[in-house]
Design a protein around this motif. Sequence first.
Motif, mmCIF file in Angstrom:
data_model
loop_
_atom_site.group_PDB
_atom_site.id
_atom_site.type_symbol
_atom_site.label_atom_id
_atom_site.label_comp_id
_atom_site.label_asym_id
_atom_site.label_seq_id
_atom_site.Cartn_x
_atom_site.Cartn_y
_atom_site.Cartn_z
ATOM 1 N N GLY A 1 0.799 -1.224 0.000
ATOM 2 C CA GLY A 1 0.000 0.000 0.000
ATOM 3 C C GLY A 1 0.826 1.266 0.000
ATOM 4 N N ALA A 2 2.159 1.137 -0.048
ATOM 5 C CA ALA A 2 3.017 2.325 -0.002
ATOM 6 C C ALA A 2 2.928 3.150 -1.281
ATOM 7 N N ARG B 1 -10.279 -5.915 -4.338
ATOM 8 C CA ARG B 1 -9.189 -6.897 -4.338
ATOM 9 C C ARG B 1 -9.325 -7.780 -3.107
ATOM 10 N N ARG C 1 -0.563 -9.121 5.714
ATOM 11 C CA ARG C 1 0.429 -8.658 4.739
ATOM 12 C C ARG C 1 1.471 -7.764 5.411
ATOM 13 N N LEU D 1 1.357 -12.193 -10.953
ATOM 14 C CA LEU D 1 0.681 -13.286 -10.239
ATOM 15 C C LEU D 1 -0.841 -13.164 -10.350
ATOM 16 N N SER E 1 0.508 14.135 -2.231
ATOM 17 C CA SER E 1 -0.142 13.825 -3.508
ATOM 18 C C SER E 1 0.758 12.923 -4.346
ATOM 19 N N ARG F 1 -9.028 0.808 -1.271
ATOM 20 C CA ARG F 1 -8.940 0.067 -2.528
ATOM 21 C C ARG F 1 -9.889 -1.139 -2.508
ATOM 22 N N LEU G 1 8.797 -17.330 -7.585
ATOM 23 C CA LEU G 1 9.116 -15.940 -7.944
ATOM 24 C C LEU G 1 10.414 -15.850 -8.736
ATOM 25 N N GLY H 1 7.699 -4.734 -6.158
ATOM 26 C CA GLY H 1 7.213 -5.898 -5.406
ATOM 27 C C GLY H 1 8.204 -7.054 -5.405
ATOM 28 N N THR I 1 1.715 2.403 -8.054
ATOM 29 C CA THR I 1 1.280 3.715 -8.551
ATOM 30 C C THR I 1 2.471 4.482 -9.128
#
Length: 188
Positions: free
Chosen positions: A11-12, A134, A145, A36, A174, A128, A65, A86, A16
């Motif tokens: 979520g950091a 999700r 997580r 994935l 922002s 989200r 992975l 990730g 994005t």
Amino acid sequence: MFNLILFGPPGAGKGTQAVKIAEKFGWKHVSTGDILRAEVSQGTPLGLKVKAVMEAGHLVSDALLIEIMESVFVNNSDVKGFVLDGFPRTLKQAQELDQMLLTHGRNVSLVLALEVNEEELVKRLLKRAQDQGRKDDTEEVVKNRLVQYHHHTKPLIDYYKTKNLYKEVFGEGSIEQIFDQLCTVIKP
Ligand code: B4P
């Protein structure tokens, strides 16, 4: 050839910002979460294997992975740079990444971490869940997580600090402000 790792807790804003960085610098964005999720939604054998693991907020096995990332490097030998989003998430993944890059005559150029407080992370992920549904964004799974992050992923900070590759940027504010901050640190 610039190989950037975008680092941070769930979520950091890695995904994005990775999209924007890849577009600005003409690099390939590689999100292991997206790879994935695509396997899961297509119902491939790999997707079937990882679905429950992801929905519980656990980490998918290092072996899978590493296999995924090996094929990413083999199939993209001509790109100018990578934004890894990730990956790596464990010490084993980080060590294997160094080996893989070495095989292809490359190395990690920079590890850029997005620093966001835990309350804000949970807020973003629950939002989200409402917007996109999700399955791993529910309150219970998000907590898990974060535990996985603290246990398996956070130790990588020291791994990269020792190599003098680690830099942090404040990840609240922002999306454009954060992007500008990141761009001032990236020097291809
Ligand atoms: P990921 O898809 O990587 O999930 P993430 O960490 O939640 O995403 P990210 O930090 O990119 O946040 P985002 O930009 O989306 O992984 C999902 C799962 O896949 C893992 O739990 C694991 O099971 C598996 N997996 C993936 N890689 C693995 C690996 N290497 N090893 C083992 N397992 C692996 O942003 C989050 C939200 O915040 C978005 O809604 C966004 O719009 C919002 N946001 C972003 N920036 C904002 C800002 N500045 N202000 C307000 N909101 C913002």
